[in-house]
Write an enzyme that holds these catalytic residues in place. Structure first.
Site, PDB file in Angstrom:
ATOM      1  N   ASP A 248       0.844  -1.206   0.000  1.00 26.85           N
ATOM      2  CA  ASP A 248       0.000   0.000   0.000  1.00 26.85           C
ATOM      3  C   ASP A 248       0.879   1.256   0.000  1.00 26.85           C
ATOM      4  O   ASP A 248       0.617   2.208  -0.730  1.00 26.85           O
ATOM      5  CB  ASP A 248      -0.912   0.005   1.229  1.00 26.85           C
ATOM      6  N   HIS A 276      -5.061  -2.914   6.765  1.00 32.92           N
ATOM      7  CA  HIS A 276      -4.872  -3.258   5.355  1.00 32.92           C
ATOM      8  C   HIS A 276      -6.237  -3.642   4.791  1.00 32.92           C
ATOM      9  O   HIS A 276      -6.561  -4.823   4.629  1.00 32.92           O
ATOM     10  CB  HIS A 276      -3.864  -4.402   5.233  1.00 32.92           C
TER      11      HIS A 276
END
Lengths: 436, 436
Positions: A248, A276
């Site tokens: 990410d 996440h």
């Protein structure tokens, strides 16, 4: 119990069978496997190869026979690295466990670990591969490809379906394997089914891993899986557990660079806050481009607030659509980045993101969850949380949302963390696209 | 023709469309693509981004607009590496073309090339990815994953389905793509269908590649594909064409090590002679283990003569059975090994195998074919054939057989090498298991 008696001039002892683990039977018949493993009682069978067939001045017998159980092929040899000119200056061998070792992410990662790209050219490694009964043949295939790659630093490969065996004495545990969500399965169901796997793996780490093992959880939902794993491993410092949010972070850096028209190496101080999942918060308030605050470089603040996060999160989904597969290669790269960030000093003034334990955090985030936050490391495997970050109302609001989600996930797995009866009230589906 | 006029403070120019190549339209709308490419006439459209949006002190406009056609995303930026402290000492950027770029071997290889593992930490690279119309979306996916990996050395990525465009100015051409054999297709049919691809690619290399380009053919049947490619590129030295037999060499080393009970790094001087097919000759007469002739270390000469070669060749088939996929990861490793063997000096007394042009060879092998032979390199990209090898009757007999096969394959593709009418008399199917 029969114990192998081999004079130093014969190097190898052979095949065995065991109850829990599989023994490897390939065309090569010279395999070592001294049993039993710490947890499983099984037969030791040892046999020597015909003495006139081989000369093996290098390979020596393992000091502790248990250490060589379930080894694969050429990696069953044991080496006195200090005895050889080329390897004398090498560091002590480290054990690295990888779960989901037959999967696509691992298929990239294992070769990076073995090549020396992660831990350096003087760090010999042992790979301990954890698979399932169903994937065991594929694990053998992976081990064969590792053999055929002739990596000088790769000195041992073991394969097993028993986490207790795999995690014995490991310094790193890279937990990639997780069950994918079945049709119609809710996030709560996924949390439960994977939570059980990570509870078991936590227990196994607690039983046998190095007391300073670093655990990186990649299998989803990775934050709560990491929490479950940690809670089941009370003898390992909570600080040693990480949930991977590095992909990410990398994607967020790339999207900011694209928008700003600069190369991605100009983006620094990128934090992913929280889970996440789609509640994650890529932080453009603290991130910098060429040393300047992002908002000073990218004047399109509407884009930052309304499009940036979605661009980061949709990346995996777009990729599946284009490439037909999930982002195994770049995930593996981000795992390498995450490990390197812990074993090399963080560049002055910069930081990296990792999902770590919140207890004692300086940001006022709820304690006792695994939450992605900005970290710095001296390169010793440890990290500290970064203090000089700023918050505004927009950032705080989003952090509160991802925090609420992680607290809800925690309530949902209370039965797996030893905290009573689970109560699931997850409001919506927050799996990231491409990670179903 | 409109040419972009941008002041240095705006970094980017935008999207275009062209007739032959695809333009990439992702969410990111700032793309540079100055047309036309050398062969295709197409429109140049240029536009600047709003001046108040970005500051990009690093990115600069390309000197030669043609160089930046068909770039992808973040890689459309151009850099003055000499202007920055961190990159000032880097070498000049090199262009590397990879065909079959959306396939599994490439999916491993591209990330190795980009990470610096192949050409070193001071060698910036441009990747030029060749795919097919069918695989073009997948190519975009690969390029996206390369973006998300944030490799500092990877400065350009171009994707295209036009070999003339892709091979323009390349210093390395890694030709991995080839059509797999269809149901019922004979080796002759495969030679023809792939030969046409490699004839076209040879022409494209001849037209635009660096005059000193090194060409490594991986797509099967790789020896004869390499010959066809070479014959269609008369302006490139024949010596610069290679057919990959390094995976065979690596597997042979591993099998000898396994049999001898030593680690694979003790096996040296391993030659694969001839064709990358079942007639290939892994040479245990000249190979060494711990510096000693193999036959002095492995006394089981029956195994060497009757089982060793088959073990090497069956490896790919066993792997497919176990792992369900072909050996993409270890093939990519062997490609890295093959390149590294040409750009780093060969260790004293050792050698490596590569399928190279036979004309002028010191072994009495038929001229004018591509044949795997023992090579040494000074690390300058070039090589010389090793002279001090020995032959016995057994080795010569087998070399003669693989030589006969390559001569037959050559007759079979005469229409593609400009040598008249093809005549196919391939006696048997010699594709390696796992490479159908």
């Amino acid at each position: 119990m029969a114990v192998a008696e081999l004079s130093p001039s014969y190097s190898k002892i052979c095949l065995h069978s065991s109850q829990v683990s599989f023994s490897i039977r390939l065309a090569n018949h010279r395999r070592c496997a001294l049993r039993p493993s710490p947890r499983t009682r099984s037969t030791r069978i040892s046999c020597s190869v015909a003495p006139n067939q081989v000369q093996a001045p290098v390979a020596v017998l393992p000091e502790d026979p248990n250490k060589k159980s379930d080894c694969f092929g050429i990696f069953c040899l044991t080496y006195d690295l200090k005895a050889e000119e080329e390897t004398k200056s090498w560091k002590k061998l480290i054990n690295i466990a990888v779960s989901g070792a037959a999967g696509m992410i691992s298929n990239h990662l294992l070769f990076k670990l073995a090549s020396g790209e992660v831990f350096g050219p003087d760090q010999p490694i042992a790979l301990k591969l954890l698979g399932s009964e169903r994937s065991f043949q594929a694990l053998e295939g992976v081990a064969m490809e590792l053999e055929d790659s002739l990596f000088p630093l790769l000195r041992e490969v073991k394969i097993s379906i028993d986490p207790y065996e795999v995690f014995q004495d490991v310094e790193w545990a890279l937990l990639i394997g997780a069950k994918p969500r079945g049709p119609g399965m809710e996030r709560a169901g996924l949390l439960d089914i994977n939570g059980q796997i990570f509870a078991e793996q936590g227990k196994a780490l607690n039983a046998g891993a190095s007391r300073n093992v670093k655990v990186l959880v990649v299998g989803n939902p990775c934050n709560t899986n990491a929490l479950i794993c940690m809670k089941n491993a009370p003898n390992i410092p909570a600080k040693n557990f990480h949930a991977l949010t590095r992909l990410d972070e990398n994607r967020a850096k790339c999207q900011l660079a694209l928008k700003a028209g600069v190369f991605y190496d100009k983006v620094s101080n990128m934090t992913i806050w929280g889970n996440h999942s789609t509640t994650q918060v890529p932080d453009f308030l603290n991130a910098r481009i060429n040393g300047l605050p992002v908002k000073e470089v990218i004047k399109d603040h509407k884009w930052l607030e309304e499009e940036f996060t979605e661009k980061v999160q949709k990346r995996g989904g777009v990729l599946i659509k284009k490439w037909g597969r999930s982002s195994a290669a770049s995930t593996a790269v981000s795992i390498v980045d995450a490990i390197r960030s812990l074993v090399t000093p963080t560049p002055e003034g910069d930081w990296f993101s990792s999902g770590v334990y919140t207890t004692g955090n300086p940001y006022g985030i709820a304690e006792d969850i695994v939450f992605s936050m900005p970290c710095r490391s001296k390169g010793d495997g440890d990290y500290e949380l970064v203090k000089d970050v700023i918050f505004d109302e927009y950032l705080l609001k989003r952090i509160t949302k991802t925090e609420a989600e992680l607290l809800a996930e925690k309530r949902c797995v209370a039965h797996l963390t030893g905290e009573g009866i689970a109560f699931c009230d997850l409001p919506e589906d927050t799996m990231l696209p491409g990670e179903m």
